[in-house]
Design a protein around this motif. Sequence first.
Motif, mmCIF file in Angstrom:
data_model
loop_
_atom_site.group_PDB
_atom_site.id
_atom_site.type_symbol
_atom_site.label_atom_id
_atom_site.label_comp_id
_atom_site.label_asym_id
_atom_site.label_seq_id
_atom_site.Cartn_x
_atom_site.Cartn_y
_atom_site.Cartn_z
ATOM 1 N N HIS A 159 0.831 -1.202 0.000
ATOM 2 C CA HIS A 159 0.000 0.000 0.000
ATOM 3 C C HIS A 159 0.870 1.260 0.000
ATOM 4 C CE1 HIS A 159 -3.164 2.836 0.784
ATOM 5 N NE2 HIS A 159 -2.768 3.085 2.015
ATOM 6 N N HIS A 207 -14.073 -1.021 7.990
ATOM 7 C CA HIS A 207 -13.973 -0.348 6.693
ATOM 8 C C HIS A 207 -13.598 1.106 6.952
ATOM 9 C CE1 HIS A 207 -15.873 0.453 2.458
ATOM 10 N NE2 HIS A 207 -14.589 0.767 2.533
ATOM 11 N N ASP A 208 -12.328 1.402 6.747
ATOM 12 C CA ASP A 208 -11.810 2.759 6.980
ATOM 13 C C ASP A 208 -12.043 3.598 5.727
ATOM 14 O OD1 ASP A 208 -10.452 5.021 7.811
ATOM 15 O OD2 ASP A 208 -8.463 4.177 7.457
ATOM 16 N N GLU A 213 -11.141 1.074 2.099
ATOM 17 C CA GLU A 213 -9.987 0.467 2.772
ATOM 18 C C GLU A 213 -10.481 -0.636 3.705
ATOM 19 O OE1 GLU A 213 -6.977 2.861 4.634
ATOM 20 O OE2 GLU A 213 -7.466 4.634 3.435
ATOM 21 N N VAL A 214 -10.227 -1.894 3.371
ATOM 22 C CA VAL A 214 -10.547 -2.983 4.287
ATOM 23 C C VAL A 214 -9.418 -3.096 5.312
ATOM 24 C CG1 VAL A 214 -9.515 -4.731 2.743
ATOM 25 C CG2 VAL A 214 -11.146 -5.428 4.507
ATOM 26 N N GLU A 215 -9.784 -3.239 6.592
ATOM 27 C CA GLU A 215 -8.777 -3.278 7.647
ATOM 28 C C GLU A 215 -9.163 -4.270 8.746
ATOM 29 O OE1 GLU A 215 -7.147 0.341 9.014
ATOM 30 O OE2 GLU A 215 -7.329 1.350 7.073
ATOM 31 N N ASN A 223 -7.688 0.500 14.128
ATOM 32 C CA ASN A 223 -7.652 0.089 12.730
ATOM 33 C C ASN A 223 -6.187 -0.050 12.314
ATOM 34 O OD1 ASN A 223 -10.444 0.227 12.515
ATOM 35 N ND2 ASN A 223 -10.454 2.278 11.643
ATOM 36 N N LEU A 241 -7.428 -10.547 3.735
ATOM 37 C CA LEU A 241 -8.353 -9.417 3.666
ATOM 38 C C LEU A 241 -8.709 -9.192 2.201
ATOM 39 C CD1 LEU A 241 -5.743 -8.599 5.696
ATOM 40 C CD2 LEU A 241 -7.255 -6.670 6.203
ATOM 41 N N GLN A 253 -9.015 -5.274 -3.545
ATOM 42 C CA GLN A 253 -7.997 -5.552 -2.535
ATOM 43 C C GLN A 253 -7.983 -7.048 -2.225
ATOM 44 O OE1 GLN A 253 -9.353 -2.195 0.311
ATOM 45 N NE2 GLN A 253 -7.131 -2.262 0.580
ATOM 46 N N THR A 265 -4.338 -0.914 5.751
ATOM 47 C CA THR A 265 -4.980 -1.584 4.622
ATOM 48 C C THR A 265 -3.949 -2.033 3.599
ATOM 49 O OG1 THR A 265 -6.916 -1.396 3.156
ATOM 50 C CG2 THR A 265 -5.348 0.416 3.098
#
Length: 283
Positions: free
Chosen positions: A85, A157-158, A126-128, A243, A202, A212, A246
């Motif tokens: 990232h 989810h950010d 953004e999956v976290e 968090n 993820l 992602q 990602t």
Amino acid sequence: MKLLRIGEPGEERPAVRTDGGVLLDLSSVTADIDGAFLGSGGLERARAAVDADLLPEFDAGGLRVGAPLARPGKVVCVGLNYRDHAAETKAAVPERPVIFMKDPGTVVGPYDEVLIPRGSVKTDWEVELAVVIGRRARYLDGPDAARDVIAGYAISHDVSEREFQLEYSPQWDLGKSCETFNPLGPWFVTADEVADPQNLGLRLSVNGVKRQDGNARDMIFPVAHIVSYLSQYMVLEPGDVINTGTPAGVALGLSGTPYLRPGDTVELEIDGLGGQRQTFAQA
């Protein structure tokens, strides 16, 4: 255990989801799943009630799934915590964790509608992996001590607005704290049921297109390091959420990929932690 909250906003009831997918009503043990519950041995009481078969089944009847925690005391975030990232956004790999805060009021349910802010042109996904703190933590003596204060893990989810985040202020808060910008859940899984938080896949897709697909083993700073590190600079309280960053695949790093627009649907999943699905709408 998998703990969750069922009901309309402000009217959620606590529940436990069994391995067989049955929901059990946790109301006899606690009025809500929050910091007070976690900090007072609530997980142990809930587990004892489940083991003793004391909890009635919960007839959800199509009710909304809320965030698995009542409003956290704080949401602490780690930026640029995956090497891929950082590379896709042309940022240097940080020598220390990049820390910012997110308004706890952004936390909503995993299937709730997410609002694109007025004036937004760069709302991103953004999956976290989220960490739920279960015990008060200050000046922890390394990663082993950090593991002892973690209550569990959840999908976070950010959601981010990149123009607000990167162009309007030298700090990131404006692009991170818009309303509904942190779906959480559908449940949080207690730490004893997550064998290795650094070995979780993820994934996130937008309108059915995978964007992602990463693994927590690629974090620059592992979960236990993050918790220990944060405790040197702030007191972590039961019910706080972290968090943890990602993986690659956000719109910011994908040249020519459109940002989110009203009507778009985002789906997220993390191994062993369930899945989320949100449709985006205009604020």
